[in-house]
Scaffold this motif. Sequence first.
Motif, PDB file in Angstrom:
ATOM      1  N   VAL A 166       9.697  -6.799  10.235  1.00 15.93           N
ATOM      2  CA  VAL A 166       9.381  -7.334  11.557  1.00 15.93           C
ATOM      3  C   VAL A 166      10.361  -8.413  12.031  1.00 15.93           C
ATOM      4  CG1 VAL A 166       7.657  -8.620  12.876  1.00 15.93           C
ATOM      5  CG2 VAL A 166       6.956  -6.704  11.445  1.00 15.93           C
ATOM      6  N   ARG A 205      10.971  -0.440   8.757  1.00 11.45           N
ATOM      7  CA  ARG A 205      11.101  -1.594   9.639  1.00 11.45           C
ATOM      8  C   ARG A 205      10.635  -2.846   8.925  1.00 11.45           C
ATOM      9  NH1 ARG A 205       6.257  -2.893  13.314  1.00 11.45           N
ATOM     10  NH2 ARG A 205       5.710  -3.632  11.276  1.00 11.45           N
ATOM     11  N   HIS A 254      -4.908   1.476   6.376  1.00  6.98           N
ATOM     12  CA  HIS A 254      -5.151   0.076   6.033  1.00  6.98           C
ATOM     13  C   HIS A 254      -5.057  -0.797   7.264  1.00  6.98           C
ATOM     14  CE1 HIS A 254      -5.116   1.048   1.820  1.00  6.98           C
ATOM     15  NE2 HIS A 254      -4.037   1.775   2.018  1.00  6.98           N
ATOM     16  N   TRP A 312       3.698   6.992   3.175  1.00  5.56           N
ATOM     17  CA  TRP A 312       3.925   5.791   3.964  1.00  5.56           C
ATOM     18  C   TRP A 312       3.563   4.542   3.168  1.00  5.56           C
ATOM     19  CZ3 TRP A 312       0.435   9.608   5.056  1.00  5.56           C
ATOM     20  CH2 TRP A 312      -0.914   9.278   5.179  1.00  5.56           C
ATOM     21  N   PHE A 333       1.774 -11.317  14.871  1.00  8.96           N
ATOM     22  CA  PHE A 333       2.967 -11.909  14.283  1.00  8.96           C
ATOM     23  C   PHE A 333       3.369 -13.222  14.937  1.00  8.96           C
ATOM     24  CE2 PHE A 333       3.747  -8.468  11.556  1.00  8.96           C
ATOM     25  CZ  PHE A 333       3.601  -7.275  12.243  1.00  8.96           C
ATOM     26  N   PHE A 334       3.224 -13.298  16.243  1.00  6.91           N
ATOM     27  CA  PHE A 334       3.826 -14.413  16.975  1.00  6.91           C
ATOM     28  C   PHE A 334       2.773 -15.276  17.658  1.00  6.91           C
ATOM     29  CE2 PHE A 334       8.119 -13.164  16.286  1.00  6.91           C
ATOM     30  CZ  PHE A 334       8.105 -11.790  16.215  1.00  6.91           C
ATOM     31  N   ASP A 365      -3.924  -3.427   9.741  1.00  8.19           N
ATOM     32  CA  ASP A 365      -2.621  -3.999  10.078  1.00  8.19           C
ATOM     33  C   ASP A 365      -2.792  -5.468  10.436  1.00  8.19           C
ATOM     34  OD1 ASP A 365      -0.380  -1.688  11.828  1.00  8.19           O
ATOM     35  OD2 ASP A 365      -0.791  -2.085   9.721  1.00  8.19           O
ATOM     36  N   TYR A 366      -2.072  -6.340   9.764  1.00  2.00           N
ATOM     37  CA  TYR A 366      -2.058  -7.745  10.190  1.00  2.00           C
ATOM     38  C   TYR A 366      -0.858  -7.906  11.123  1.00  2.00           C
ATOM     39  CZ  TYR A 366      -5.292  -8.483   6.310  1.00  2.00           C
ATOM     40  OH  TYR A 366      -6.359  -8.416   5.453  1.00  2.00           O
ATOM     41  N   ASP A 367      -1.048  -7.533  12.389  1.00  7.02           N
ATOM     42  CA  ASP A 367       0.092  -7.477  13.310  1.00  7.02           C
ATOM     43  C   ASP A 367       0.072  -8.612  14.333  1.00  7.02           C
ATOM     44  OD1 ASP A 367      -1.269  -4.717  15.326  1.00  7.02           O
ATOM     45  OD2 ASP A 367      -2.089  -6.651  14.709  1.00  7.02           O
ATOM     46  N   MET A 419       7.194 -17.125  15.060  1.00 14.41           N
ATOM     47  CA  MET A 419       6.400 -16.279  14.179  1.00 14.41           C
ATOM     48  C   MET A 419       5.365 -17.157  13.483  1.00 14.41           C
ATOM     49  SD  MET A 419       7.773 -13.526  11.393  1.00 14.41           S
ATOM     50  CE  MET A 419       7.389 -14.401   9.894  1.00 14.41           C
ATOM     51  N   TYR A 467       0.860  -1.184   0.000  1.00 15.36           N
ATOM     52  CA  TYR A 467       0.000   0.000   0.000  1.00 15.36           C
ATOM     53  C   TYR A 467       0.898   1.235   0.000  1.00 15.36           C
ATOM     54  CZ  TYR A 467      -3.610  -3.282   1.502  1.00 15.36           C
ATOM     55  OH  TYR A 467      -4.480  -4.336   1.580  1.00 15.36           O
ATOM     56  N   GLN A 527       2.989   0.255   3.420  1.00 15.43           N
ATOM     57  CA  GLN A 527       2.732  -0.916   4.263  1.00 15.43           C
ATOM     58  C   GLN A 527       2.789  -2.126   3.370  1.00 15.43           C
ATOM     59  OE1 GLN A 527      -0.735  -0.819   6.923  1.00 15.43           O
ATOM     60  NE2 GLN A 527      -1.233  -2.878   6.262  1.00 15.43           N
ATOM     61  N   THR A 581       1.637  -8.114   8.239  1.00 13.44           N
ATOM     62  CA  THR A 581       2.183  -6.816   7.816  1.00 13.44           C
ATOM     63  C   THR A 581       3.637  -6.758   8.252  1.00 13.44           C
ATOM     64  OG1 THR A 581       0.012  -5.808   8.074  1.00 13.44           O
ATOM     65  CG2 THR A 581       1.878  -4.319   7.972  1.00 13.44           C
ATOM     66  N   MET A 582       4.515  -7.235   7.378  1.00  9.48           N
ATOM     67  CA  MET A 582       5.923  -7.401   7.748  1.00  9.48           C
ATOM     68  C   MET A 582       6.746  -6.147   7.525  1.00  9.48           C
ATOM     69  SD  MET A 582       6.197 -10.440   8.913  1.00  9.48           S
ATOM     70  CE  MET A 582       7.936 -10.877   8.830  1.00  9.48           C
ATOM     71  N   LYS A 625       7.026  -1.839   6.901  1.00 13.79           N
ATOM     72  CA  LYS A 625       6.431  -0.501   6.922  1.00 13.79           C
ATOM     73  C   LYS A 625       7.535   0.516   6.718  1.00 13.79           C
ATOM     74  CE  LYS A 625       2.305  -0.801   9.786  1.00 13.79           C
ATOM     75  NZ  LYS A 625       1.644  -0.358  11.007  1.00 13.79           N
TER      76      LYS A 625
END
Lengths: 523, 126
Positions: free
Chosen positions: A404, A402, B21, A342, B27-28, B23-25, B76, A313, A344, A365-366, A368
């Motif tokens: 992740v 970043r 948007h 920005w 992760f773990f 966030d698919y956060d 992860m 995005y 994503q 979302t790995m 950004k």
Amino acid sequence: MRRMMNLMIAVVMATAIHVAAMAQTDTAKLNGNDSLDSSSREAFLSRTMEHVDLWKQISYERNGNPAVQSDRYATGLSQIQVYWQRTGLDKPIALQEGSGRTIYGAEASTFMPLGKRNTIWGAASYQAGKKNDIRWCETSDYALLYPYVLADTLGGEMQNERYAFNGGCATRLGQFVIGEELDFRAEHEYRSTDPRPRGIVTDMTLRLGVAYVLPEYTVGVAVGGRFYKQTNDVDFYKESGVIAEYQMTGLGSDYKRFRGANRDAYYKSTGWIASVNLMPKGKQGCFVDTELSDLPVQRILTTLNSMPISKLYVTRMTSRMGWKDESERMGWRAFAGADLQWRQGDELIAGSSSSTEYDEMGHLTMYKNRLTDLYLGFAMRTGLKNRLTAECQLGYQDYWSRYVYPERKFSFDKIYGSLRSQLLIPFDRWLIATSLSASYFKNTNDKTVMPYGLMDSNNRYMVDYLTASSAADFVTCDLGFRADYQPKGWGGYALFGRLDAGLVHSTYSDNAATVRLALGLTF
Amino acid sequence: MKRLLYIILVLTLLAAAWSCHKDYDDFFTVAQVQLTAGDTCTVEKVQGTVTVTNLSNGQSFSSSTFEGNFTTIEVMRGPYSVAVEGTISLRHTDGSSTIHQFRASENYCEFLRHPSVVKLSILLMS
């Protein structure tokens, strides 16, 4: 493509022949038409000055609303030009953009008010050339699609061809002005030695705008859509074998599961644009230009049953607000602005595979990044006959990115100052425009976190180059010279030539120099 | 003009909010690897190493701390392959205990849920 090139050459040659014939005819009538020639010269000077004037560019460059474009120029001007440009770098500023390029092309453009109610404008261009020593990117439009590109460790030279078209129209209906504009670009990049990438891009933007004329202000609102597609593949023809292609995912990381033989991908996107503008009708007042755009780009692997492995995005917001005051002899604009971008990046969690079909288990979302640019600026214009325009800007940039896991981070802050200026001198049948611009970007802080223990030497080199070059201080300086000349008896036709030279000095990648030469005809 | 500026500000903020948007956060997750020895015996104690490898990015996570027949690792979320190797103490139905070298593996499993559990049958090497 060859047919289009031949058509453009034919148009240029036909115009040249027509102009020469007109010149011969007009010369015979010249002696009895001095007053006509004088008014033609005045018209040439006034319309060319208006269209070349940096002050006009400063006033309208942030305004993408086609409904407002009808007020941009009071006079019409058409232009045909051929150009050549060469950029050479000691070291690439970005490995993915190469260490130099040579491009040449032809462009025809026009802006035409048709009476009091309608205005039309358009442009068509063809450009070809090559980019040298592209590395870690076998995908076109890197600046748009990073970090989700196809890459390998070899790279090489890239041939480039581009066709672009633009057209717009604005119509006044009472207090309202309705405007529409279309931008289209088709680009083709390829290499003739292994690895052989090929990128075919189509990029179309449609905008529809409305402006409402109030007693003291004009308010404009525009919406638009952007439709982008790129097919990208890498082939190997030599018997000596192939190298791995990486599906890059940000800050040097790649999608290991699909590394190697997955060399066919395509990108597709449908995005939107919205803008709001406020312009004073009179000599002074407040102005606001704000535009927001969003472009979600899917990367799809063709060989894996068209599986979308990632989605990027790209969101941009530009906003500028200020106050202007203009008289005939002098004008000034003071403004403050913010440019934010920005990105994503969402990666697919691919499940078990049955042949080339993978289950889609979810997304993460790995990646950004965020670039914030805040600035203050001041522009002024002075002079009735000879015009001097100057704009200066002081700003602050903050970049943060970043990935992740394994964690990768890179950030930097910079302060900068920039200046651009133009001096317009009309005399006799000549219009001379000299422009000078310069900027200085100073890094105040940068930070890098990388899992160096997990990175091989090629990856480490690429990432270290990216971070060091991005965080470097740099200075730019550009000098331009344009001369327009209307020969006697040529009626509304005039010749022009333009020479631009620029230099960029970076504390990391040393020097980059650009020279551009353009010759053309205005009418 | 002030009203116009307020309207422009509100429209800009609305459009900016629209462009945010999801966030698919997530992760773990915690992955639990359980070892099973069949119907005739139970796992008493395990001394070994579990290595889980993420199939997407190639990253590996290891654990050597067993609570009975299982170990937990924070990983992860994603698809994994699992490999276990070590020494195991088994109690049989007749009450006797034996100690063996063992291995266990799984080529594909998914650690997506909270927590995620995978059960592996051990293969005795001695």
